[in-house]
Design a protein around this motif. Structure first.
Motif, PDB file in Angstrom:
ATOM      1  N   GLU A   1       0.824  -1.196   0.000  1.00 53.84           N
ATOM      2  CA  GLU A   1       0.000   0.000   0.000  1.00 53.84           C
ATOM      3  C   GLU A   1       0.864   1.255   0.000  1.00 53.84           C
ATOM      4  O   GLU A   1       0.531   2.256  -0.645  1.00 53.84           O
ATOM      5  N   GLY A   2       1.987   1.216   0.722  1.00 52.35           N
ATOM      6  CA  GLY A   2       2.891   2.358   0.749  1.00 52.35           C
ATOM      7  C   GLY A   2       3.458   2.664  -0.627  1.00 52.35           C
ATOM      8  O   GLY A   2       3.557   3.827  -1.032  1.00 52.35           O
ATOM      9  N   VAL A   3       3.824   1.616  -1.354  1.00 47.76           N
ATOM     10  CA  VAL A   3       4.338   1.801  -2.715  1.00 47.76           C
ATOM     11  C   VAL A   3       3.286   2.471  -3.587  1.00 47.76           C
ATOM     12  O   VAL A   3       3.561   3.449  -4.305  1.00 47.76           O
ATOM     13  N   LEU A   4       2.061   1.946  -3.534  1.00 52.08           N
ATOM     14  CA  LEU A   4       0.990   2.479  -4.375  1.00 52.08           C
ATOM     15  C   LEU A   4       0.624   3.906  -3.991  1.00 52.08           C
ATOM     16  O   LEU A   4       0.414   4.757  -4.863  1.00 52.08           O
ATOM     17  N   VAL A   5       0.537   4.168  -2.692  1.00 47.78           N
ATOM     18  CA  VAL A   5       0.175   5.500  -2.240  1.00 47.78           C
ATOM     19  C   VAL A   5       1.165   6.538  -2.764  1.00 47.78           C
ATOM     20  O   VAL A   5       0.777   7.606  -3.247  1.00 47.78           O
ATOM     21  N   GLU A   6       2.458   6.235  -2.667  1.00 43.52           N
ATOM     22  CA  GLU A   6       3.473   7.189  -3.107  1.00 43.52           C
ATOM     23  C   GLU A   6       3.588   7.234  -4.626  1.00 43.52           C
ATOM     24  O   GLU A   6       3.724   8.299  -5.221  1.00 43.52           O
ATOM     25  N   ALA A   7       3.524   6.078  -5.266  1.00 44.94           N
ATOM     26  CA  ALA A   7       3.664   6.027  -6.724  1.00 44.94           C
ATOM     27  C   ALA A   7       2.492   6.699  -7.429  1.00 44.94           C
ATOM     28  O   ALA A   7       2.644   7.220  -8.545  1.00 44.94           O
ATOM     29  N   LEU A   8       1.309   6.701  -6.795  1.00 47.88           N
ATOM     30  CA  LEU A   8       0.124   7.309  -7.397  1.00 47.88           C
ATOM     31  C   LEU A   8      -0.078   8.753  -6.955  1.00 47.88           C
ATOM     32  O   LEU A   8      -1.129   9.335  -7.204  1.00 47.88           O
ATOM     33  N   ASN A   9       0.933   9.332  -6.325  1.00 49.78           N
ATOM     34  CA  ASN A   9       0.831  10.706  -5.840  1.00 49.78           C
ATOM     35  C   ASN A   9       1.501  11.666  -6.824  1.00 49.78           C
ATOM     36  O   ASN A   9       2.725  11.758  -6.883  1.00 49.78           O
ATOM     37  N   PRO A  10       0.726  12.423  -7.620  1.00 48.06           N
ATOM     38  CA  PRO A  10       1.335  13.338  -8.586  1.00 48.06           C
ATOM     39  C   PRO A  10       2.062  14.493  -7.928  1.00 48.06           C
ATOM     40  O   PRO A  10       2.895  15.149  -8.553  1.00 48.06           O
ATOM     41  N   LYS A  11       1.754  14.747  -6.634  1.00 43.53           N
ATOM     42  CA  LYS A  11       2.490  15.789  -5.922  1.00 43.53           C
ATOM     43  C   LYS A  11       3.978  15.449  -5.867  1.00 43.53           C
ATOM     44  O   LYS A  11       4.833  16.332  -5.948  1.00 43.53           O
ATOM     45  N   THR A  12       4.276  14.164  -5.696  1.00 49.98           N
ATOM     46  CA  THR A  12       5.674  13.737  -5.627  1.00 49.98           C
ATOM     47  C   THR A  12       6.368  13.959  -6.963  1.00 49.98           C
ATOM     48  O   THR A  12       7.506  14.438  -7.016  1.00 49.98           O
ATOM     49  N   ALA A  13       5.677  13.617  -8.056  1.00 48.04           N
ATOM     50  CA  ALA A  13       6.248  13.834  -9.382  1.00 48.04           C
ATOM     51  C   ALA A  13       6.507  15.319  -9.607  1.00 48.04           C
ATOM     52  O   ALA A  13       7.566  15.721 -10.117  1.00 48.04           O
ATOM     53  N   ALA A  14       5.527  16.144  -9.214  1.00 44.79           N
ATOM     54  CA  ALA A  14       5.675  17.593  -9.390  1.00 44.79           C
ATOM     55  C   ALA A  14       6.845  18.119  -8.559  1.00 44.79           C
ATOM     56  O   ALA A  14       7.610  18.982  -9.018  1.00 44.79           O
ATOM     57  N   PHE A  15       7.007  17.583  -7.343  1.00 42.24           N
ATOM     58  CA  PHE A  15       8.097  18.034  -6.476  1.00 42.24           C
ATOM     59  C   PHE A  15       9.455  17.735  -7.103  1.00 42.24           C
ATOM     60  O   PHE A  15      10.322  18.608  -7.185  1.00 42.24           O
TER      61      PHE A  15
END
Length: 210
Positions: free
Chosen positions: A115-129
């Motif tokens: 779930e941690g992998v999916l939560v972070e991988a599906l977070n576009p905020k991280t990509a934008a950062f």
């Protein structure tokens, strides 16, 4: 690959960002309060791997393509938001059905990792950062841009992971003192579920970077 002054500035900035409470820290804390230390550290490893997914995607240009497409960004955003809300509701319901947290099934840690992998991988905020922060420290005159991006991205992910691990330790200490008070633990688990739902709503309201 970059000069020492720029690298020190990058480390300082990345550390400040890692220490700033955000979705990652709140998610890890919620997971620890809900499932204990093992589940907390599993979620830390999961979010770390999810962060590395964004580093790799950014180096390959995939994140840039996603952020350039309104449709792709919207799909990714709502997938991540719905998944977080699903986890929050699941955690809230589990708190009512099983308030006793003394025994944690080994499979809980595996689920927390996935779930941690999916939560972070599906977070576009991280990509934008990553696309907004790391390129400021990449110098095309000092070698491969992709290699520099990956190296700096890994450092950022490791700093975030270290901070998340410290959060797990703190949350574990708080949780261990309350194990003999089931009603408080139940409230903590419900709070953890509520935090996940709020994170999902926050993600759903994320605007596409210009």
């Amino acid at each position: 690959m970059i000069d020492s002054v720029s690298f020190l500035f990058f480390l300082a900035a990345a550390l400040v960002i890692a220490l700033t409470p955000g979705p990652g820290i709140l998610y890890v804390a919620a997971r620890t309060l809900s499932g204990g230390r093992g589940e907390g550290f599993a979620s830390v490893l999961g979010t770390g791997l999810g962060g590395f997914v964004h580093v790799t995607a950014g180096a390959l240009g995939v994140s840039a393509l996603v952020l350039a497409s309104a449709e792709a960004f919207t799909v990714l955003k709502f997938l991540g938001a719905l998944y977080l809300i699903y986890l929050g509701i699941k955690t809230w319901r589990a708190a009512k059905l099983a308030p006793d947290l003394v025994a944690i099934a080994p499979s809980g840690a595996r689920r927390a990792f996935r779930e941690g992998v999916l939560v972070e991988a599906l977070n576009p905020k991280t990509a934008a950062f990553f696309l907004a922060f790391i390129p400021q420290f990449v110098d095309p005159n000092r070698g491969s841009v992709a290699l520099q991006f990956v190296a700096l991205g890994l450092i950022s992910v490791l700093l975030n992971t270290a901070v998340d691990a410290a959060v797990v330790q703190g949350a574990t200490s708080l949780r261990s003192r309350l194990l003999r008070r089931p009603h408080i633990i139940r409230r903590l688990r419900q709070t953890a579920g509520g935090i996940m739902c709020l994170l999902g709503l926050s993600l759903a309201l994320t605007r596409r970077p210009s």
